[in-house]
Design a protein around this motif. Structure first.
Motif, PDB file in Angstrom:
ATOM      1  N   ASP A   1     -46.867   3.946  -5.817  1.00 22.57           N
ATOM      2  CA  ASP A   1     -45.884   3.036  -5.206  1.00 22.57           C
ATOM      3  C   ASP A   1     -44.808   2.601  -6.198  1.00 22.57           C
ATOM      4  O   ASP A   1     -43.646   2.460  -5.837  1.00 22.57           O
ATOM      5  CB  ASP A   1     -46.588   1.766  -4.692  1.00 22.57           C
ATOM      6  N   ILE A   2     -45.235   2.394  -7.438  1.00 23.56           N
ATOM      7  CA  ILE A   2     -44.274   1.878  -8.429  1.00 23.56           C
ATOM      8  C   ILE A   2     -43.266   2.960  -8.826  1.00 23.56           C
ATOM      9  O   ILE A   2     -42.069   2.706  -8.895  1.00 23.56           O
ATOM     10  CB  ILE A   2     -45.014   1.324  -9.669  1.00 23.56           C
ATOM     11  N   ASP A   3     -43.751   4.180  -9.049  1.00 17.40           N
ATOM     12  CA  ASP A   3     -42.830   5.283  -9.368  1.00 17.40           C
ATOM     13  C   ASP A   3     -41.780   5.421  -8.264  1.00 17.40           C
ATOM     14  O   ASP A   3     -40.590   5.580  -8.531  1.00 17.40           O
ATOM     15  CB  ASP A   3     -43.594   6.612  -9.481  1.00 17.40           C
TER      16      ASP A   3
ATOM     17  N   ARG B   1     -40.857   3.163  -6.008  1.00 13.06           N
ATOM     18  CA  ARG B   1     -39.989   1.989  -5.922  1.00 13.06           C
ATOM     19  C   ARG B   1     -38.868   2.066  -6.965  1.00 13.06           C
ATOM     20  O   ARG B   1     -37.708   1.765  -6.674  1.00 13.06           O
ATOM     21  CB  ARG B   1     -40.830   0.723  -6.135  1.00 13.06           C
TER      22      ARG B   1
ATOM     23  N   SER C   1     -37.443  -3.814 -10.383  1.00 16.59           N
ATOM     24  CA  SER C   1     -38.514  -4.795 -10.245  1.00 16.59           C
ATOM     25  C   SER C   1     -39.684  -4.483 -11.179  1.00 16.59           C
ATOM     26  O   SER C   1     -40.629  -5.239 -11.274  1.00 16.59           O
ATOM     27  CB  SER C   1     -39.006  -4.817  -8.806  1.00 16.59           C
ATOM     28  N   GLU C   2     -39.608  -3.352 -11.852  1.00 16.39           N
ATOM     29  CA  GLU C   2     -40.695  -2.967 -12.767  1.00 16.39           C
ATOM     30  C   GLU C   2     -40.111  -2.231 -13.955  1.00 16.39           C
ATOM     31  O   GLU C   2     -38.923  -1.889 -13.968  1.00 16.39           O
ATOM     32  CB  GLU C   2     -41.691  -2.044 -12.044  1.00 16.39           C
TER      33      GLU C   2
ATOM     34  N   TYR D   1     -41.488   0.656 -17.087  1.00 14.33           N
ATOM     35  CA  TYR D   1     -42.602   1.436 -17.619  1.00 14.33           C
ATOM     36  C   TYR D   1     -43.010   0.989 -19.023  1.00 14.33           C
ATOM     37  O   TYR D   1     -44.170   1.015 -19.394  1.00 14.33           O
ATOM     38  CB  TYR D   1     -42.218   2.918 -17.709  1.00 14.33           C
TER      39      TYR D   1
ATOM     40  N   LEU E   1     -46.378  -0.670 -18.491  1.00 17.24           N
ATOM     41  CA  LEU E   1     -46.911  -0.568 -17.129  1.00 17.24           C
ATOM     42  C   LEU E   1     -48.307   0.047 -17.114  1.00 17.24           C
ATOM     43  O   LEU E   1     -49.176  -0.402 -16.362  1.00 17.24           O
ATOM     44  CB  LEU E   1     -45.945   0.262 -16.269  1.00 17.24           C
TER      45      LEU E   1
ATOM     46  N   ARG F   1     -51.335  -1.188 -14.655  1.00 14.69           N
ATOM     47  CA  ARG F   1     -51.561  -0.442 -13.424  1.00 14.69           C
ATOM     48  C   ARG F   1     -53.041  -0.468 -13.077  1.00 14.69           C
ATOM     49  O   ARG F   1     -53.887  -0.298 -13.943  1.00 14.69           O
ATOM     50  CB  ARG F   1     -51.154   1.014 -13.621  1.00 14.69           C
TER      51      ARG F   1
END
Lengths: 573, 135
Positions: free
Chosen positions: A6-8, A10, B115-116, B118, B128, B132
């Motif tokens: 999901d993060i990749d 997003r 919003s994030e 790595y 990250l 995770r």
């Protein structure tokens, strides 16, 4: 394939939104041409000779059939129905419209693709071994490490505006299929005496207008330290790399100006602070990335016996089919180097058909090589013949991998605004001259690379024969180098010279008009064939053994003759 | 008059505070620490971004925060545009002197570009992969 979580996903979606906004601000006049340039380059968008060019990232050259179908569709819908696979293992579209690029990026995001950092002064797509995961000489599956480094380099907040572009190559096998010595950083997986995995770190190599062979900065870096060490190198470069002169801004110049020892001391001092810090790679992360890669479900098979024969299929088997780790499987290279087709170019129709073939024959995945070909990594040997027939219909079975007509060429003056001269017609003229397959196979392994200007996108410095387009008073001329070598790319060839095989070519003399280039190449080949010890001694081996002088004499005449010729020319003038 | 973003709020400033020390991207933060007599004596540092595409200041910021433990105001000055703010904040800047012509209301949105992240950064020291949950 690495599958996004999901993060990749997003992050890629957020990038699309960010670039859509930036494009709108530019079109509304709220962002200057210069500032927008920085932003669009980081999304692969150039303004070229005739139109914008969009460079789509294919991270470490790995593609799924689904993604290739999407690329085919995009090339059809937004471009002229074809794309160009580049030496950076990316795909370039030469005719998109600037205002449609955000839409293209949004479509790419639906198949876990993007154009992030395919240009601009930042960390670019990682050069990877197109045989990763299947090569018999493999030490680690380098795709896992490529993905780790891809994530580290994506939107790295500290290193998004470096002095100049930055290219990293990762090699996981014993031979070097990624040219580690001509990258800003080359990482070569190795095992130490305790059988622990680490990386040999090579820094400061590169092509371009100042070609330099890289230096080993560290013989063994334990793998958990990989990102810490990359941070250390990049930080030293970001702080001290030159920003006053575009042509002296690459890390190779910094290493050269400071000297390797001083540069190494600075990197090691920086690393001492970062070592074992939060960016230290964990076993869990490597396992997590591994688990997110799709894996072929191999069947238990045995190797098929292919009797030696003088058939077109046997010729293709010899050049385009490579050994696989799994019994009964083989690796197949699809040649994008058919005579008359610009090297690396593929139509949308071909892309769709290739996507289908990859599904039918190779678990729905394929790779792009830095030699601008495609690879099906997991083909059942029993199906090689039927795959060959299908590829032949598509014009993708030219049996020339590793041979003279497998030419690397940049898009050149036909498309690129930087080029001094055209590349594609030169490639074609040479391919036409050497269209006799028996002769071509007799010449044996030979890398011939063409760049349309000194930026060296066609890697001419490391071609066994390198051709460089130069501008002489507004006319296109071609300089010829011999003796370059990207590294030993195929296992089993000239193991004796494996120690430092990477070499830069030497210019043989004054440049030539385009029409004369095939003659000169033919002359070089004649001299080689006359002087080689045996069929096993390749062109580049003979150049290494004899130097360039015999070739020079063969092409230009001996020094006495040269003086006489010059006098005659002067007298005539 | 300059427009600042400070603590994610828009602030107009008539002149820079006198104690503000200005660093260029090529300056060595270690030399500053030596010169002033320790990081605790400094309360405000500005790092210059001479061009839109000159990123030397990002490393300076991280060194000040992470290596020298600098806690005071860290101000980005020069070619500071909305498109830089997210990364600058990640590298430890907390005051942003916007270049002339930047719409401050619009610029505020820049912090939300992503919003994030790595990487391990000043703002988010754990990369990250350490945050995770599972494969």
């Amino acid at each position: 394939m690495y599958r996004y979580d999901d993060i990749d996903q997003r992050l890629v979606d957020e990038r699309v939104a960010q670039f859509r906004d930036q494009t709108q601000r530019f079109l509304a006049g709220a962002l200057s041409e210069d500032d927008f340039r920085q932003l669009r380059l980081r999304n692969g968008l150039y303004v070229q000779r005739y139109a914008p060019m969009l460079r789509i990232a294919i991270p470490y050259g790995l593609l799924s059939s689904r993604q290739l179908r999407k690329l085919a569709g995009i090339a059809q819908k937004y471009d002229r129905g074809y794309g160009h696979f580049s030496t950076r293992q990316n795909l370039q579209l030469n005719w998109p419209k600037l205002e449609e690029v955000p839409e293209i990026l949004a479509e790419l995001a639906t198949v876990e693709m993007h154009a992030i950092q395919t240009s601009g002064n930042c960390v670019r797509n990682i050069t990877a071994d197109h045989f990763a995961g299947v090569a018999r000489d493999e030490i680690v599956d380098s795709f896992v490490w490529c993905e780790l480094v891809r994530q580290w380099s994506t939107f790295h907040p500290e290193f998004n505006y470096l002095p100049r572009k930055f290219k990293i190559a990762i090699n996981g096998a014993s031979v070097d299929r990624v040219a580690t010595f001509v990258h800003d950083i080359g990482l070569h997986a190795v095992k130490n005496s305790a059988d622990e995995t680490g990386f040999r770190v090579i820094v400061g190599g590169g092509l371009g207008r100042t070609p330099i062979i890289g230096h080993v900065i560290r013989e063994f870096l334990p793998w958990p330290q990989l990102l810490n060490y990359l941070d250390a190198i990049l930080r030293v470069y970001n702080r001290y790399g030159r920003r006053d002169n575009l042509y002296k801004a690459r890390i190779k110049i910094l290493v050269k100006e400071r000297g390797l020892e001083k540069f190494r001391a600075e990197v090691e001092a920086e690393w001492a602070h970062l070592k074992d810090g939060p960016a230290t790679v964990t076993e869990e992360e490597i396992r997590r990335i591994e688990a997110r890669f799709t894996r072929p479900r191999y069947e238990k098979l045995v190797d098929v016996d292919f009797p030696a024969a003088k058939t077109p299929f046997a010729a293709w088997m010899k050049r385009n089919v490579h050994p696989h780790q799994q019994p009964g499987y083989a690796v197949v290279t699809l040649s994008l180097k058919k005579t008359g087709v610009p090297p690396g170019d593929v139509t949308s129709e071909q892309m769709s058909r290739i996507a289908q073939l990859a599904e039918d024959y190779s678990f729905g995945e394929l790779r792009v090589t830095h030699e601008q070909n495609l690879v099906f990594a997991d083909v059942r040997q029993a199906e090689l013949n039927s795959l060959w027939q299908a590829l032949r219909e598509l014009g993708l079975a030219t049996p020339n991998i590793g041979l003279l007509t497998n030419i690397i060429a940049c898009p050149g003056g036909d498309f690129c605004s930087l080029a001094n001269a055209k590349s594609i017609p030169v490639a074609e003229a040479i391919q036409r001259r050497f269209d006799d397959l028996d002769y071509l196979h007799d010449i044996g392994e030979l890398d011939l690379n063409i760049s349309g200007c000194m930026n060296a996108c066609g890697h001419h410095h490391v071609g066994h024969i390198g051709i460089l387009g130069v501008d002489k008073n507004g006319e296109e001329w071609y300089q010829i180098e011999i003796g370059g070598n990207q590294g030993e790319t195929r296992p089993g060839v000239s193991a004796a010279t494996k120690a430092t095989p990477t070499a830069l070519g030497k210019v043989i003399g004054p440049s030539f008009a385009r029409a004369d280039v095939p003659d000169v190449i033919e002359r070089l080949i004649e001299i080689y064939l006359k002087r080689r010890d045996s069929e096993a001694e390749r062109f580049v081996d003979v150049v290494r053994r004899l130097g360039i002088e015999p070739f020079k004499i063969g092409v230009y005449g001996n020094p006495d003759q040269r003086t006489t010729d010059r006098r005659r020319i002067l007298a005539a003038a | 008059m300059a427009t600042l973003i400070k603590e994610r709020r828009i602030v107009e400033e008539s002149s820079r505070p006198p104690e503000l020390v200005l660093l260029q991207p090529s300056d060595d933060p270690a030399a500053l620490v030596d010169r002033i007599g320790g990081i605790a004596a400094i309360t405000a540092i500005a790092v210059n971004f001479p061009k839109f595409g000159d990123g030397g200041g990002y490393s300076i910021a991280r060194l000040l925060r992470e290596r020298y433990g600098y806690q005071g105001e860290l101000r980005a000055v020069g070619e500071v545009a909305r498109d830089h703010l997210h990364a600058m904040a990640q590298c430890g800047f907390n005051v942003f002197e916007l270049r002339a012509g930047e719409d401050p209301e619009e610029a505020l949105k820049g912090f939300g570009d992503f919003s994030e992240q790595y990487q391990a950064t000043t703002a988010q020291p754990a990369p990250l992969f350490r945050r995770r949950a599972g494969p």
